[in-house]
Design a protein around this motif. Structure first.
Motif, PDB file in Angstrom:
ATOM      1  N   LYS A 112      55.654  20.116  48.578  1.00  0.00           N
ATOM      2  CA  LYS A 112      56.946  21.421  48.468  1.00  0.00           C
ATOM      3  C   LYS A 112      56.383  22.487  48.124  1.00  0.00           C
ATOM      4  O   LYS A 112      55.951  23.506  48.677  1.00  0.00           O
ATOM      5  CB  LYS A 112      57.556  20.988  49.131  1.00  0.00           C
ATOM      6  N   PHE A 113      56.426  22.771  46.952  1.00  0.00           N
ATOM      7  CA  PHE A 113      56.886  23.875  45.896  1.00  0.00           C
ATOM      8  C   PHE A 113      54.759  23.812  46.345  1.00  0.00           C
ATOM      9  O   PHE A 113      54.827  25.134  46.022  1.00  0.00           O
ATOM     10  CB  PHE A 113      56.915  23.306  44.474  1.00  0.00           C
ATOM     11  N   LEU A 114      54.157  22.893  45.894  1.00  0.00           N
ATOM     12  CA  LEU A 114      52.521  23.591  45.752  1.00  0.00           C
ATOM     13  C   LEU A 114      52.067  24.400  46.617  1.00  0.00           C
ATOM     14  O   LEU A 114      51.618  25.122  46.699  1.00  0.00           O
ATOM     15  CB  LEU A 114      51.743  22.674  45.165  1.00  0.00           C
ATOM     16  N   LYS A 115      52.576  23.674  48.205  1.00  0.00           N
ATOM     17  CA  LYS A 115      52.374  24.591  49.294  1.00  0.00           C
ATOM     18  C   LYS A 115      52.866  25.585  49.938  1.00  0.00           C
ATOM     19  O   LYS A 115      51.985  26.346  50.277  1.00  0.00           O
ATOM     20  CB  LYS A 115      52.457  23.592  50.200  1.00  0.00           C
ATOM     21  N   GLU A 116      53.564  25.774  49.849  1.00  0.00           N
ATOM     22  CA  GLU A 116      54.625  27.115  49.656  1.00  0.00           C
ATOM     23  C   GLU A 116      54.057  28.418  48.458  1.00  0.00           C
ATOM     24  O   GLU A 116      53.689  29.732  49.011  1.00  0.00           O
ATOM     25  CB  GLU A 116      56.398  27.445  49.117  1.00  0.00           C
ATOM     26  N   LEU A 117      53.340  28.055  47.453  1.00  0.00           N
ATOM     27  CA  LEU A 117      53.140  28.470  46.416  1.00  0.00           C
ATOM     28  C   LEU A 117      51.374  28.613  46.617  1.00  0.00           C
ATOM     29  O   LEU A 117      50.830  29.884  46.630  1.00  0.00           O
ATOM     30  CB  LEU A 117      52.815  27.672  44.898  1.00  0.00           C
ATOM     31  N   LEU A 118      50.874  28.203  47.065  1.00  0.00           N
ATOM     32  CA  LEU A 118      49.216  28.481  48.131  1.00  0.00           C
ATOM     33  C   LEU A 118      49.206  29.768  49.184  1.00  0.00           C
ATOM     34  O   LEU A 118      48.253  29.888  49.226  1.00  0.00           O
ATOM     35  CB  LEU A 118      49.155  27.120  48.642  1.00  0.00           C
ATOM     36  N   ASP A 119      50.507  29.025  49.795  1.00  0.00           N
ATOM     37  CA  ASP A 119      50.702  31.333  50.404  1.00  0.00           C
ATOM     38  C   ASP A 119      50.508  31.896  49.804  1.00  0.00           C
ATOM     39  O   ASP A 119      50.481  33.332  50.807  1.00  0.00           O
ATOM     40  CB  ASP A 119      52.282  30.885  51.249  1.00  0.00           C
ATOM     41  N   VAL A 120      50.861  31.959  48.650  1.00  0.00           N
ATOM     42  CA  VAL A 120      50.539  33.693  47.616  1.00  0.00           C
ATOM     43  C   VAL A 120      49.385  33.479  47.781  1.00  0.00           C
ATOM     44  O   VAL A 120      48.388  32.548  47.260  1.00  0.00           O
ATOM     45  CB  VAL A 120      51.425  33.161  46.652  1.00  0.00           C
ATOM     46  N   PRO A 121      48.341  34.632  48.055  1.00  0.00           N
ATOM     47  CA  PRO A 121      47.283  34.596  47.869  1.00  0.00           C
ATOM     48  C   PRO A 121      46.455  34.261  46.221  1.00  0.00           C
ATOM     49  O   PRO A 121      47.306  34.734  45.372  1.00  0.00           O
ATOM     50  CB  PRO A 121      46.412  36.295  48.547  1.00  0.00           C
ATOM     51  N   PHE A 122      45.082  33.796  46.226  1.00  0.00           N
ATOM     52  CA  PHE A 122      44.927  33.321  44.855  1.00  0.00           C
ATOM     53  C   PHE A 122      45.781  32.959  43.710  1.00  0.00           C
ATOM     54  O   PHE A 122      46.123  33.468  42.519  1.00  0.00           O
ATOM     55  CB  PHE A 122      44.542  35.035  43.998  1.00  0.00           C
ATOM     56  N   ALA A 123      47.137  32.152  43.944  1.00  0.00           N
ATOM     57  CA  ALA A 123      48.413  32.132  43.712  1.00  0.00           C
ATOM     58  C   ALA A 123      47.456  31.837  41.639  1.00  0.00           C
ATOM     59  O   ALA A 123      48.470  32.340  40.847  1.00  0.00           O
ATOM     60  CB  ALA A 123      49.042  30.388  43.811  1.00  0.00           C
ATOM     61  N   PHE A 124      46.838  30.508  41.523  1.00  0.00           N
ATOM     62  CA  PHE A 124      46.416  29.888  39.934  1.00  0.00           C
ATOM     63  C   PHE A 124      45.621  31.257  39.682  1.00  0.00           C
ATOM     64  O   PHE A 124      45.558  30.961  38.121  1.00  0.00           O
ATOM     65  CB  PHE A 124      46.248  28.513  40.066  1.00  0.00           C
ATOM     66  N   LYS A 125      44.737  32.245  39.890  1.00  0.00           N
ATOM     67  CA  LYS A 125      43.928  33.279  39.947  1.00  0.00           C
ATOM     68  C   LYS A 125      44.987  33.841  39.135  1.00  0.00           C
ATOM     69  O   LYS A 125      45.630  34.136  37.969  1.00  0.00           O
ATOM     70  CB  LYS A 125      42.946  33.580  40.539  1.00  0.00           C
ATOM     71  N   ARG A 126      46.115  33.958  39.594  1.00  0.00           N
ATOM     72  CA  ARG A 126      47.284  35.014  39.372  1.00  0.00           C
ATOM     73  C   ARG A 126      47.948  34.018  38.277  1.00  0.00           C
ATOM     74  O   ARG A 126      48.459  34.936  37.187  1.00  0.00           O
ATOM     75  CB  ARG A 126      48.363  35.298  40.601  1.00  0.00           C
ATOM     76  N   VAL A 127      48.128  33.547  38.389  1.00  0.00           N
ATOM     77  CA  VAL A 127      48.961  32.643  37.577  1.00  0.00           C
ATOM     78  C   VAL A 127      47.974  32.557  36.015  1.00  0.00           C
ATOM     79  O   VAL A 127      48.197  32.878  34.878  1.00  0.00           O
ATOM     80  CB  VAL A 127      49.304  30.877  37.645  1.00  0.00           C
TER      81      VAL A 127
END
Length: 192
Positions: free
Chosen positions: A142-157
């Motif tokens: 659930k956490f990852l699914k919601e995090l993926l709603d942020v555009p380019f989430a892991f590139k931002r991280v």
């Protein structure tokens, strides 16, 4: 034919006559064993679990099969442990990612988020997962699914982690060059 059951490992308990045990208090008629339930719970291949109810009818037990999981169980468990240890909400993380505020999250949290990054296949499965599915996502998914709603989430991280650790990396490199200069000075001037 009886189903194959998972092994049950027992530890021997030495009974001593001077100590009371729980088994001493059980009456022979008060303890009932539901063998079908034990077979169901400890069956090696439990993909088609059926249990008889009190009327003798078979009913299915809803289970989350390996095929219905998005993440590897070990990865999912590790992420869930990290989330509990970090003590942050998904809203706080998403807001900080959208704002690009690395100070809010801190280096430790950003490093943990970077380790949580899903593979492309996991990312596609999470994005395609529908909430009306009979199977529910675990807390990590659930956490990852919601995090993926942020555009380019892991590139931002990754970018925010770079920003957050930039000063300490520069300081480390500066000290390393100073050490190198001192060593070169001694090598050149004192012919060691």
């Amino acid at each position: 034919m009886k189903p194959k059951l998972k092994p049950l490992h027992w530890d021997k308990v030495r009974a001593s006559s001077d100590r009371a045990m729980v088994w001493d208090q059980i009456k022979s008629s008060s303890f009932q064993l539901n063998e079908e339930m034990i077979e169901t719970l400890f069956m090696v291949n439990n993909s088609n679990l059926n249990v008889k109810d009190h009327n003798g009818r078979r009913q299915s037990l809803p289970l989350l099969n390996q095929e219905n999981r998005v993440l590897d169980p070990k990865k999912s468990q590790n992420i869930a442990i990290l989330l509990r240890a970090l003590n942050v909400t998904i809203e706080e993380v998403c807001e900080a990612l959208l704002e690009g505020n690395s100070d809010t999250l801190g280096t430790e949290l950003l490093e943990s988020l970077s380790k949580m990054a899903p593979t492309k296949e996991e990312e596609y499965k999470l994005k395609d997962f529908k909430d009306e599915s009979p199977f529910k996502l675990g807390p990590a998914e659930k956490f990852l699914k919601e995090l993926l709603d942020v555009p380019f989430a892991f590139k931002r991280v990754d970018a925010m982690l770079y920003i957050a650790s930039f000063d300490s990396e520069v300081e480390y490199l500066r000290r390393s060059f100073e050490t190198l200069e001192v060593n070169l000075y001694w090598l050149i001037n004192f012919d060691v």
